[in-house]
Design a protein around this motif. Structure first.
Motif, PDB file in Angstrom:
ATOM      1  N   THR A  28       0.813  -1.213   0.000  1.00  0.00           N
ATOM      2  CA  THR A  28       0.000   0.000   0.000  1.00  0.00           C
ATOM      3  C   THR A  28       0.850   1.268   0.000  1.00  0.00           C
ATOM      4  O   THR A  28       0.381   2.330  -0.387  1.00  0.00           O
ATOM      5  CB  THR A  28      -0.925   0.027   1.222  1.00  0.00           C
ATOM      6  OG1 THR A  28      -0.124  -0.106   2.404  1.00  0.00           O
ATOM      7  CG2 THR A  28      -1.927  -1.118   1.164  1.00  0.00           C
ATOM      8  N   ILE A  96       4.970  -1.169   4.041  1.00  0.00           N
ATOM      9  CA  ILE A  96       3.673  -1.805   4.265  1.00  0.00           C
ATOM     10  C   ILE A  96       3.276  -1.574   5.719  1.00  0.00           C
ATOM     11  O   ILE A  96       3.999  -1.986   6.633  1.00  0.00           O
ATOM     12  CB  ILE A  96       3.741  -3.318   3.978  1.00  0.00           C
ATOM     13  CG1 ILE A  96       4.217  -3.569   2.550  1.00  0.00           C
ATOM     14  CG2 ILE A  96       2.382  -3.961   4.217  1.00  0.00           C
ATOM     15  CD1 ILE A  96       4.506  -5.019   2.238  1.00  0.00           C
ATOM     16  N   GLY A  97       2.168  -0.900   5.915  1.00  0.00           N
ATOM     17  CA  GLY A  97       1.681  -0.666   7.269  1.00  0.00           C
ATOM     18  C   GLY A  97       2.660   0.101   8.136  1.00  0.00           C
ATOM     19  O   GLY A  97       2.762  -0.149   9.341  1.00  0.00           O
TER      20      GLY A  97
END
Length: 112
Positions: A28, A96-97
């Motif tokens: 993301t 990510i995250g």
């Protein structure tokens, strides 16, 4: 999360290589490439946001192009007009995250 990088190798000065790095899960955040010479710090080469916004280190502008395929969780680095000073180990990274995950390095060697 695993990142698998490929595409390094030996090329003559002025030649081209394409690096690929596939993540084992959806990414993301930004993805990018760094490089690190022996005994030196790891420096940014280029990174790209999920929406495609890019940023390059000055010495590679106009020669390298970073891109990503979100459907394949993969980031690419097209390297043209390679110079001997580009010789080193290249690492991919995916955010990510809020965490950065690194792939194993891939060696790029440019002969003069």
């Amino acid at each position: 999360v695993q990142l698998q990088a490929s595409g390094g190798g030996l090329v003559q000065a002025g030649g081209s290589l394409r690096l690929s790095c596939a993540a084992s899960t959806s990414v993301t955040g930004t993805m990018g490439w760094y490089r690190q010479a022996l005994g030196k710090q790891r420096d940014l080469v280029a990174h790209i946001s999920r929406s495609g916004i890019t940023n390059y280190e000055d010495s590679v502008k106009g020669r390298f192009t970073i891109s990503r395929d979100n459907a394949k969780n993969t980031v690419y680095l097209q390297m043209n007009s390679l110079k001997p000073e580009d010789t080193t180990v290249y690492y991919c990274v995916a955010n990510i995250g809020g965490m950065a995950y690194w792939g194993k390095g891939t060696l790029v060697t440019v002969s003069s």
